[in-house]
Design a protein around this motif. Structure first.
Motif, short mmCIF file in Angstrom:
data_model
loop_
_atom_site.label_atom_id
_atom_site.label_comp_id
_atom_site.label_asym_id
_atom_site.label_seq_id
_atom_site.Cartn_x
_atom_site.Cartn_y
_atom_site.Cartn_z
N GLN A 1 63.24 6.33 18.33
CA GLN A 1 62.05 6.35 19.17
C GLN A 1 62.18 7.28 20.36
N GLU A 2 63.37 7.39 20.90
CA GLU A 2 63.57 8.24 22.08
C GLU A 2 64.82 9.09 21.86
N LEU A 3 64.66 10.39 22.06
CA LEU A 3 65.75 11.35 21.92
C LEU A 3 65.74 12.26 23.13
N ASP A 4 66.87 12.35 23.82
CA ASP A 4 66.98 13.27 24.95
C ASP A 4 68.29 14.03 24.85
N LEU A 5 68.17 15.31 24.51
CA LEU A 5 69.33 16.20 24.42
C LEU A 5 69.24 17.29 25.49
N SER A 6 68.40 17.10 26.47
CA SER A 6 68.13 18.15 27.45
C SER A 6 69.34 18.41 28.35
N ASN A 7 69.34 19.62 28.91
CA ASN A 7 70.35 20.01 29.90
C ASN A 7 71.77 19.92 29.37
N ASN A 8 71.98 20.59 28.25
CA ASN A 8 73.31 20.79 27.68
C ASN A 8 73.48 22.28 27.40
N ASN A 9 74.39 22.63 26.52
CA ASN A 9 74.58 24.03 26.11
C ASN A 9 74.44 24.16 24.61
N LEU A 10 73.47 23.45 24.04
CA LEU A 10 73.25 23.46 22.60
C LEU A 10 72.62 24.78 22.18
N SER A 11 72.80 25.13 20.90
CA SER A 11 72.30 26.41 20.41
C SER A 11 71.77 26.25 19.00
N GLY A 12 71.06 27.28 18.51
CA GLY A 12 70.54 27.27 17.15
C GLY A 12 69.14 26.69 17.06
N ASN B 1 68.30 23.89 27.43
CA ASN B 1 69.28 24.45 26.49
C ASN B 1 68.80 25.86 26.13
N PRO B 2 69.15 26.86 26.92
CA PRO B 2 68.55 28.19 26.74
C PRO B 2 68.76 28.80 25.36
N ASP B 3 69.79 28.39 24.63
CA ASP B 3 70.08 29.00 23.34
C ASP B 3 69.49 28.26 22.16
N LEU B 4 68.67 27.23 22.42
CA LEU B 4 67.94 26.60 21.33
C LEU B 4 66.70 27.42 21.00
N CYS B 5 66.28 27.35 19.74
CA CYS B 5 65.11 28.11 19.32
C CYS B 5 64.37 27.34 18.23
N GLY B 6 63.23 27.87 17.84
CA GLY B 6 62.44 27.25 16.79
C GLY B 6 61.12 26.73 17.31
N ALA B 7 60.31 26.23 16.37
CA ALA B 7 58.96 25.78 16.72
C ALA B 7 58.98 24.64 17.74
N ALA B 8 60.01 23.79 17.68
CA ALA B 8 60.06 22.63 18.57
C ALA B 8 60.15 23.02 20.04
N VAL B 9 60.70 24.21 20.31
CA VAL B 9 60.83 24.65 21.71
C VAL B 9 60.01 25.91 21.98
N GLY B 10 59.23 26.35 21.00
CA GLY B 10 58.36 27.49 21.21
C GLY B 10 59.08 28.81 21.41
N LYS B 11 60.22 28.98 20.75
CA LYS B 11 61.00 30.21 20.91
C LYS B 11 61.48 30.67 19.55
N GLN B 12 61.16 31.90 19.21
CA GLN B 12 61.54 32.40 17.90
C GLN B 12 63.05 32.57 17.80
N CYS B 13 63.60 32.15 16.66
CA CYS B 13 65.03 32.31 16.42
C CYS B 13 65.34 33.75 16.01
N PRO B 14 66.50 34.27 16.37
CA PRO B 14 66.89 35.61 15.93
C PRO B 14 66.87 35.70 14.40
N ASN B 15 66.23 36.74 13.89
CA ASN B 15 66.11 36.96 12.44
C ASN B 15 65.35 35.86 11.73
N GLY B 16 64.66 35.01 12.49
CA GLY B 16 63.87 33.95 11.89
C GLY B 16 62.43 34.36 11.72
N PRO B 17 61.64 33.57 10.99
CA PRO B 17 60.22 33.88 10.81
C PRO B 17 59.48 33.74 12.13
#
Length: 226
Positions: free
Chosen positions: A168-179, A198-214
């Protein structure tokens, strides 16, 4: 320079060697919790009641048991503790709540925490934990609250976590996660706030395109139009 997680594991080994093994008379859960106590620095003496000579740990402060003297809760948030988590915590098979937030606990999250299959809440936020999030945490099928924010965790978010259907609740904020952040399974219900800082996270969930991703899909149009 040595990696801080490596340094913490060496420090833990030395600490256990100096103390030597101490065991309760007939309770594996007491042994596990006392091993955890040995791996901690406790300047406020909140663990003073953790007496290894007792038959079980159910009279210790900050420990809650059921009628069968099985440990259900460990509540040590805001206790000024430092040191490391230990693999022996995975022996607390009936544990439902592991509350260790807002301390100075460092080192890695032991993969053995994935053995705590009755766990409902895992709160390790606001510590100094480093290293990856263990894939084994995906075994915690009853987990509803997973808060690992404000640590120094690295690596990718394990896909295994998406299998926890009741999360129900997930908080992974303010780490150094990537991908790329998963969006399937239980992760479909979480907002970008769960992953912020987590500046190095990417994808639709965070609104940032992944390198070499769609390319990301455009947001839905505003209706009615301005």
């Amino acid at each position: 320079m040595q990696h801080p997680c490596f340094v913490d594991r060496v420090w833990l080994l030395l600490l256990l060697l100096l103390h030597g093994p101490v065991y309760t008379r007939a309770n594996n859960e007491g042994d596990a919790l006392y091993a955890f106590r040995q791996a901690l620095l406790d300047p406020s003496q909140v663990l003073q009641s953790w007496d290894p000579s007792l038959v079980n740990p159910c009279t210790w402060f900050h420990v809650t048991c059921n009628a069968k003297n099985n440990v259900l809760r460990v509540d040590l948030g805001n206790a000024m503790l430092s040191g490391n988590l230990v693999p022996q915590l995975g022996q607390l098979k009936d544990l439902q709540y592991l509350e260790l937030y807002s301390n100075n606990i460092s080192g890695i999250i032991p993969p053995e925490l994935g053995n705590l299959t009755n766990l409902v809440s895992l709160d390790l936020y606001q510590n100094k934990l480093c290293g990856p999030i263990p894939e084994e945490l995906g075994n915690l099928e009853l987990l509803r609250f997973l808060r690992l924010n404000n640590n120094s965790l690295t690596g990718q978010i394990p896909m295994s976590l998406t299998r926890i259907s009741g999360l129900q609740e997930l908080d992974l904020s303010n780490n150094n996660l990537s991908g790329e952040v998963p969006t399937n399974g239980s992760f479909s219900r979480f907002t970008p706030a769960s992953f912020s800082g987590n500046p190095d996270l990417c994808g639709a969930a965070v609104g940032k395109q992944c390198p070499n991703g769609p390319p990301l899909s455009p947001p839905p149009p505003v209706w009615p139009p301005p």
